[in-house]
Motif scaffolding. Structure first.
Motif, PDB file in Angstrom:
ATOM      1  N   LYS A  33       1.094  -1.092  -0.245  1.00  0.00           N
ATOM      2  CA  LYS A  33      -0.378   0.259   0.183  1.00  0.00           C
ATOM      3  C   LYS A  33       0.574   0.931   0.023  1.00  0.00           C
ATOM      4  N   ARG A  88      -4.872 -13.390  -4.128  1.00  0.00           N
ATOM      5  CA  ARG A  88      -6.119 -12.579  -3.793  1.00  0.00           C
ATOM      6  C   ARG A  88      -5.529 -11.503  -3.292  1.00  0.00           C
ATOM      7  N   ASN A  89      -5.454 -11.774  -1.635  1.00  0.00           N
ATOM      8  CA  ASN A  89      -4.632 -10.202  -0.947  1.00  0.00           C
ATOM      9  C   ASN A  89      -4.397  -9.425  -1.801  1.00  0.00           C
ATOM     10  N   CYS A  91      -4.863  -8.538  -4.877  1.00  0.00           N
ATOM     11  CA  CYS A  91      -5.762  -8.020  -5.765  1.00  0.00           C
ATOM     12  C   CYS A  91      -6.838  -6.764  -4.915  1.00  0.00           C
ATOM     13  N   ASP A  92      -6.636  -7.243  -3.598  1.00  0.00           N
ATOM     14  CA  ASP A  92      -8.159  -6.462  -2.887  1.00  0.00           C
ATOM     15  C   ASP A  92      -7.291  -5.249  -2.015  1.00  0.00           C
ATOM     16  N   ALA A  95      -7.390  -3.038  -5.185  1.00  0.00           N
ATOM     17  CA  ALA A  95      -8.436  -3.014  -5.906  1.00  0.00           C
ATOM     18  C   ALA A  95      -8.723  -1.177  -5.843  1.00  0.00           C
ATOM     19  N   ARG A 136     -10.788 -12.860  -8.462  1.00  0.00           N
ATOM     20  CA  ARG A 136     -10.824 -11.489  -8.248  1.00  0.00           C
ATOM     21  C   ARG A 136     -11.259 -10.609 -10.112  1.00  0.00           C
TER      22      ARG A 136
END
Length: 372
Positions: A33, A88-89, A91-92, A95, A136
């Motif tokens: 992030k 997947r995490n 991708c979140d 997002a 996703r």
């Protein structure tokens, strides 16, 4: 948070900055992030070597591996579970970027098992499986551009699945990749898929071309051979961009699909970490600036660009003739470029197979320890 000026300028010039790395620690610590907020990172790529390094470092994955061991999971199940969870995490985390860019960026890639790189049907089946597991919309399935991979790319795109085509070394193979993408879009449209949701990038490997060509130029040893060192990779990538423009900017076949929502398959510059210490460490970034491209960088290269990368605008468009001249001069010296690209493709698959094998062995040991 404030974005780094150099990377912000790179983004403004039309280059999407993607990070060529992923680990659970990077996700859970907030580092990913932070890179989005301060380093203009808008995507992530992974490969078997990256997963091997992540799962072999520290004990971040121990608890999940132990849980899976208690459930009787085999080594392939463990690797598939932990890697798809990380992707997947990621991708979140990305997002919001995906939403803000209307699906162009905010993408995370996961690669099919490199052991099936030469099997079309198995590649298609696993691509569909990974797409369903991660579940996703901002996922990209990485498929290598081997001879068996080309028809797999068309079939997977035809299923409405977004694809990152990897291990592209030659313009000739890249042209086959673009054709497979178009073929896939046509099949997807015929099957009723929304073309606007299908995204693809074509990962053109850069630094390895210089590594192999320069080795052969060194063996020739003439002044002209020495003068051409460090020039093949940029010329190759720039010729690839010219090919991209012909297909996606003016090509009638793609233009006819624009009203159906089709998106161009963007060129992605991969392997952009400089391996020759005599070359500038930002070479494969600052000299490959062009609209509608992606540059996926290892963190060391990302930091180098942030620190001292000089972004001077488009350094690719219109360089096709000069790039072809460089290739012609290299070939005239006796360098077999067809063989160069074949060697690089075979080595690329072998390196990923080797990394996957090391990952299997390490995970198997961990499973055995958990069960004992």
């Amino acid at each position: 948070m404030t974005q780094n000026t150099n990377l912000e300028q790179l983004s403004a010039a039309g280059v999407s900055v993607w990070l060529d790395d992923l680990s659970r620690t990077r996700i859970e610590s907030g580092n990913l992030k932070e890179l989005i907020d301060t380093r203009s990172v808008v995507g992530v790529t992974t490969n078997p070597s990256i997963f091997q390094a992540a799962l072999s470092a520290g004990n971040t994955y121990d608890e999940q591996v132990n849980q899976l061991a208690a459930q009787g999971a085999d080594v392939d199940t463990v690797i598939r579970t932990v890697t798809t969870d990380d992707v997947r995490n990621a991708c979140d985390v990305l997002a919001p970027v995906y939403e803000a860019t209307a699906g162009v960026d905010g993408r995370v890639s996961i690669e099919v098992d490199p052991r099936i790189a030469h099997d079309t049907d198995k590649t298609v089946a696993q691509a569909i499986e990974l797409w369903k597991i991660v579940d996703r919309p901002n996922l990209l399935i990485k498929i290598p551009a081997t001879e068996a991979g080309i028809p797999a790319i068309a079939k997977v795109i035809g299923e409405g699945i977004s694809v990152n085509v990897t291990l592209i070394f030659s313009v000739e193979r890249y042209e086959a990749v673009m054709n497979a993408y178009l073929e896939g879009l046509e099949a997807a449209a015929a099957a009723g898929h929304d073309l606007d949701t299908i995204h693809s990038v074509a990962s053109f490997f850069v630094s390895r071309v210089d590594t192999e060509v320069d080795k052969r130029l060194d063996a020739i040893g003439t002044p002209e051979a020495t003068e051409l060192k460090g020039k093949a990779a940029l010329a190759n990538a720039r010729l690839a961009y010219s090919a991209y423009q012909q297909v996606f900017e003016v090509g009638a076949r793609f233009q006819s699909m624009l009203d159906k929502g089709a998106r161009p398959q963007r060129p992605l510059w991969a392997s952009t970490g400089v391996k020759d210490p005599s070359l500038p460490d930002t070479l494969y970034v600052t000299e490959l600036v062009a609209p509608n491209t992606v540059n996926t960088m290892p963190e060391k290269t990302l930091d180098a660009v942030a620190d001292h990368g000089e972004i001077t605008g488009d350094t690719v468009t219109g360089t096709g003739p000069q790039s072809q001249e460089i290739f012609d001069r290299i070939a005239a010296l006796g360098v077999d470029l067809t063989d160069v690209f074949l060697v690089l493709e075979n080595e690329g698959v072998e390196k990923f197979e080797s990394a996957w094998g090391e990952l299997l062995d390490a995970t198997r040991e961990q499973l055995d320890a958990a069960k004992s």
